[in-house]
Motif scaffolding. Structure first.
Motif, PDB file in Angstrom:
ATOM      1  N   PRO A 182     -57.991 -22.391-104.085  1.00 25.46           N
ATOM      2  CA  PRO A 182     -58.985 -21.297-104.920  1.00 25.46           C
ATOM      3  C   PRO A 182     -59.416 -20.211-104.235  1.00 25.46           C
ATOM      4  O   PRO A 182     -59.382 -19.077-104.971  1.00 25.46           O
ATOM      5  CB  PRO A 182     -59.986 -22.426-105.516  1.00 25.46           C
TER       6      PRO A 182
ATOM      7  N   ARG B 280     -56.868 -16.717-103.946  1.00 21.39           N
ATOM      8  CA  ARG B 280     -57.017 -15.766-105.011  1.00 21.39           C
ATOM      9  C   ARG B 280     -57.524 -14.527-104.357  1.00 21.39           C
ATOM     10  O   ARG B 280     -56.762 -13.299-104.407  1.00 21.39           O
ATOM     11  CB  ARG B 280     -57.918 -16.092-106.085  1.00 21.39           C
ATOM     12  N   HIS B 281     -58.752 -14.318-103.620  1.00 22.74           N
ATOM     13  CA  HIS B 281     -59.041 -13.110-103.067  1.00 22.74           C
ATOM     14  C   HIS B 281     -58.129 -12.782-101.756  1.00 22.74           C
ATOM     15  O   HIS B 281     -57.919 -11.584-101.723  1.00 22.74           O
ATOM     16  CB  HIS B 281     -60.488 -13.455-102.719  1.00 22.74           C
TER      17      HIS B 281
ATOM     18  N   ASN C  62     -57.194 -23.043-111.513  1.00 23.10           N
ATOM     19  CA  ASN C  62     -58.104 -22.771-112.675  1.00 23.10           C
ATOM     20  C   ASN C  62     -59.623 -22.616-112.158  1.00 23.10           C
ATOM     21  O   ASN C  62     -60.329 -21.964-112.858  1.00 23.10           O
ATOM     22  CB  ASN C  62     -58.212 -23.692-113.583  1.00 23.10           C
TER      23      ASN C  62
ATOM     24  N   GLU D 257     -62.290 -20.514-109.826  1.00 22.15           N
ATOM     25  CA  GLU D 257     -62.212 -19.128-109.427  1.00 22.15           C
ATOM     26  C   GLU D 257     -63.633 -18.878-108.691  1.00 22.15           C
ATOM     27  O   GLU D 257     -64.589 -19.770-108.895  1.00 22.15           O
ATOM     28  CB  GLU D 257     -62.329 -18.199-110.691  1.00 22.15           C
ATOM     29  N   HIS D 258     -63.527 -18.135-107.822  1.00 21.61           N
ATOM     30  CA  HIS D 258     -64.911 -17.901-106.742  1.00 21.61           C
ATOM     31  C   HIS D 258     -64.980 -16.167-106.751  1.00 21.61           C
ATOM     32  O   HIS D 258     -64.150 -15.516-106.781  1.00 21.61           O
ATOM     33  CB  HIS D 258     -64.598 -18.330-105.347  1.00 21.61           C
TER      34      HIS D 258
END
Length: 407
Positions: free
Chosen positions: A98, A101-102, A209, A211-212
């Motif tokens: 997760p 993503r960034h 699924n 998100e941070h």
């Protein structure tokens, strides 16, 4: 309470945090492998195979029972690990996905502005990426050669037929770009070649699924870095995952002082002290640390313990460089040389190669540091490590071309 971490304790702690303080028999089966990788953060992947590829070498350095199939099981079946980028291509615990993503977003912004990528992907990279994604969606796991030479499916036309530049035709560049930016994931490897598939077909939904926020992402980078290295400058904290800038790490350290991090003095091998950021529990950890086992280990040149060469020299007094890109006449040691770690000290280097035809592990070079002598006990430990590697590599013999080692 003292705020000075002695050099001896700093070395012990650093070895412990990198999984090199326990017995080689502690990890007994494949179920425990993700925990080993999580402890050291990630395992770098490298294609060079003089004795063994770096990722397998790093793991065998921590477990006598390690088997190549363990990694395949977690990467390709269990999906508890995944491949992507840290400072280089690496194997990473899936639970960290997760936070990527960034990284994917940052990588996209960096790569699209890179002349290196523009030169390899051509004048219309957006259109090329769309075509590659469409191909992977229809055909499943795809290797770069599938895009250059067609597919078994006769209805699939050749996607690209261009001259390669350093082996990177536009389609391969697009595959790697889409992997680095999160649209594709490594589904499996055949030999050492990656097969890419849509990320949603590789990464379990539960991890896709989550998100941070940006703040949570920076906080995770810094807290996990300081947990895994124990102490370091803000630049070393940023460089651990290579996911944030040194300035972002510095801002986090300043903001988090006295809560998640503190300042302390670290003694170098020369007796000097360096003011450093440190985990707040660092002195409690030191009080319960085991001593490293009295054995010799041959470490991979890409082992996380020695990744930061300046830190290794500062803590251990060991000046290590990889000489594979240096002309033979200018090398100090050899082409691919392995550091030798005895307890908490680097005692020298060894150069080994595998000869499959004669089923031999061959010692081509051997160099002790000036402070160490080849005592009978030390020679016995080195020979034991050679036999450990011979067995792991399924070889029959060891041959030494070095007079000091008569194996």
């Amino acid at each position: 309470m003292s705020t000075l971490l002695t050099n001896s304790d700093a070395r012990r702690l650093f070895l412990f945090l990198h999984g090199l303080s326990g017995s080689l028999n502690n990890v007994r089966d494949k179920v425990e492998l993700p925990g080993v990788i999580k402890q050291i953060g990630f395992v770098q992947i490298d294609s060079i195979k003089i004795v063994e590829r770096a990722h397998h070498h790093i793991l065998f350095s921590r477990s006598n029972l390690y088997d190549h199939a363990w990694l395949d099981y977690h990467l390709e079946e269990k999906r508890s690990l995944f491949e992507n980028w840290t400072h280089d291509a690496s194997i990473i615990p899936m639970e960290f996905f997760p936070f990527w993503r960034h990284r994917f977003s940052r990588a996209h912004d960096k790569l699209v502005g890179s002349l290196w990528w523009k030169n390899r992907m051509g004048d219309n990279p957006g259109k090329l990426c769309h075509r590659v994604l469409d191909y992977v969606e229809k055909n499943g796991a795809t290797k770069s050669r599938d895009l250059s030479h067609g597919n078994k499916d006769s209805s699939s036309k050749r996607l690209e037929n261009v001259t390669s530049w350093w082996g990177w035709n536009p389609s391969k560049a697009a595959l790697v770009f889409l992997w680095r930016t999160g649209r594709l994931a490594v589904a499996k490897r055949e030999g050492f070649q990656k097969s890419y598939d849509l990320t949603e077909r590789v990464v379990p939904e539960i991890y896709r699924n989550i998100e941070h926020s940006e703040e949570e992402y920076i906080n995770w980078n810094c807290t996990t870095a300081i947990e895994n290295i124990g102490f370091g400058s803000h630049t070393e904290i940023a460089n651990y995952w290579k996911g944030i800038s040194p300035q972002e790490a510095k801002n986090w350290c300043t903001k988090s002082l006295n809560n998640y991090i503190m300042k302390t003095q670290i003694e170098t091998v020369d007796g000097e002290t360096v003011l450093s950021w440190a985990h707040p529990d660092i002195f409690a950890w030191v009080n319960i640390l085991p001593d490293p086992p009295n054995i010799v280990r041959f470490l991979s040149p890409f082992d996380p313990l020695i990744r930061d060469r300046k830190r290794v020299q500062r803590l251990f007094g060991f000046d290590f460089k990889i000489e594979i890109y240096i002309p033979e006449s200018k090398r100090v040691y050899g082409y691919y040389v392995y550091p030798m770690l005895e307890k908490d000290k680097f005692i020298g280097r060894i150069e080994m190669k595998v000869d499959r035809q004669s089923s031999r592990l061959i010692v081509h070079g051997f160099w002790l540091e000036s402070d160490f002598k080849l005592t009978k006990r030390r020679q016995k430990m080195i020979e034991s490590e050679l036999h450990r590697w011979r067995s792991f590599l399924d070889l029959d013999y060891i041959k030494s071309l070095v007079a000091e080692l008569e194996v």
